[in-house]
Enzyme design. Structure first.
Site, PDB file in Angstrom:
ATOM      1  N   TYR A 159      20.945   4.376   8.749  1.00 17.87           N
ATOM      2  CA  TYR A 159      20.508   3.137   8.052  1.00 17.87           C
ATOM      3  C   TYR A 159      19.046   2.251   8.812  1.00 17.87           C
ATOM      4  O   TYR A 159      18.231   2.154   8.314  1.00 17.87           O
ATOM      5  CB  TYR A 159      21.772   2.259   8.047  1.00 17.87           C
ATOM      6  CG  TYR A 159      21.497   0.711   7.520  1.00 17.87           C
ATOM      7  CD1 TYR A 159      21.155   0.649   6.288  1.00 17.87           C
ATOM      8  CD2 TYR A 159      21.359  -0.254   8.258  1.00 17.87           C
ATOM      9  CE1 TYR A 159      20.531  -0.574   5.646  1.00 17.87           C
ATOM     10  CE2 TYR A 159      20.951  -1.416   7.815  1.00 17.87           C
ATOM     11  CZ  TYR A 159      20.675  -1.700   6.547  1.00 17.87           C
ATOM     12  OH  TYR A 159      20.226  -3.045   5.838  1.00 17.87           O
ATOM     13  N   SER A 170      15.593  -4.745   8.331  1.00 14.48           N
ATOM     14  CA  SER A 170      16.872  -5.131   8.762  1.00 14.48           C
ATOM     15  C   SER A 170      16.846  -5.193  10.701  1.00 14.48           C
ATOM     16  O   SER A 170      16.145  -4.702  11.196  1.00 14.48           O
ATOM     17  CB  SER A 170      18.093  -3.913   8.715  1.00 14.48           C
ATOM     18  OG  SER A 170      18.943  -3.993   9.537  1.00 14.48           O
TER      19      SER A 170
END
Length: 335
Positions: free
Chosen positions: A166, A141
């Protein structure tokens, strides 16, 4: 090839499976169909792939399939069932897109991210090792870059300062993949996706939230008073990037990281304007401070992927948002 795609009912996994199926590949798809966002949307994506499920039938214990696509409702933390799936399918390539998504939700429920993104990923790596699968592509990501003030973000940048759980789990995936590449000769390719959007997109992301609010005459929250930049990347360009990686696997080193972005950051106010134009309505805006865990700017350098594969995104924000809003109106039957 026979390709395993985890997270196949998710936004990116669905689009990738659809494209690879059209090219004649056989897809073994897995997804736990969790309720982080509306399950019906995931079921409808699967229907587009030829598998019909009713919510009242969940969880699905049997294998569902049509032609060269099979679907398994399976959580990556279920070691026994995951091992059984690998042992009986003769997989050529694994594409791991399954993850607990969402930066902000990771602040509320961090354990969900550790289970799905860390425990689930080590189980994938272990199956690749055990069943001698030598190629793994996995989702990282853009969030791993944190609040870097260097732009554009390059794969060689230090990414040791995540600002959300995350992001930390995605960074850990890259480190774990490196270990398995080094110790067990598995070629691992990590893809850092930058703000993916488009038809069939996730309901927790800005294009969906803003479109829904504007069409229903509800206000939208504009964080950091609108002073944000995002490298919005249209789903077709993301799938094109993954395809480019698949087609060039033999040319890569044993361990690689690539950005997949649009290379053109868009100001939040311009993004909102694009949504308003496509909806034919002006948004009621509520100015809000910066959210915890959020970053000010994302900006992908795609030079590395372009040099090795020729990857070059084609969709600008207005065209992409128009396609998304058109899909949204059709899916939710809004005239």
């Amino acid at each position: 090839m026979k390709i395993l795609i985890s997270g196949v009912a998710g936004f990116i996994g669905f689009h990738l499976a659809k494209k690879l199926l059209s090219q004649g590949h056989t897809i073994v798809g897995i997804d736990n169909l969790n309720s982080y966002y509306e399950v019906q949307l995931k079921i409808d994506r699967l229907k587009e792939l030829g598998v019909e499920i009713k919510i009242e039938e969940l969880p699905v214990k049997k294998i569902l399939g049509k032609d060269n696509f099979s679907f398994h409702q399976l959580d990556l933390t279920d070691e026994e069932r995951l091992d059984q799936l690998f042992s009986t399918n003769g997989i050529d390539l694994v594409i791991n897109l399954a993850a607990q998504a969402g930066v902000r939700y990771s602040i509320e429920n961090p354990k969900a991210y550790i289970n799905s993104n860390v425990v689930g990923f080590i189980n994938i790596l272990e199956c690749c090792k055990k069943y001698n699968i030598k190629e793994l592509i996995y989702a990282s990501s853009s969030s791993v870059y944190g609040n870097s003030d260097k732009s554009p973000f390059e794969e060689i940048d230090h990414v040791d300062n995540p600002i959300s759980i995350y992001a930390a789990t995605k960074k850990s995936n890259e480190l774990m993949a490196h270990v398995y590449s080094h110790l067990f000769n598995i070629k691992t390719i990590g893809l850092r996706f930058f703000t993916v959007y488009g038809p069939w997109g996730r309901p927790d992301m800005a294009p969906f939230l803003f479109t829904k609010a504007i069409l229903n005459n509800n206000p939208i929250n504009v964080f950091n008073n609108g002073d944000l930049m995002r490298d919005f990347t249209f789903i077709d360009d993301v799938v094109g990037g993954i395809e480019a990686v698949i087609n060039k696997m033999d040319a890569f080193e044993k361990y690689e990281i690539f950005n997949i972005g649009n290379n053109k950051p868009v100001a939040l106010k311009d993004f909102i304007d694009a949504v308003e134009t496509s909806c034919g309505k002006e948004a009621v805006k509520v100015m809000c401070p910066m959210q915890e865990g959020d970053v000010y700017k994302t900006y992908a350098s795609i030079d590395k992927l372009n040099k090795l594969t020729g990857y070059s995104p084609e969709t600008n924000i207005r065209e992409g948002i128009h396609q998304f809003v058109s899909w949204y109106k059709e899916y939710y039957k809004i005239s």
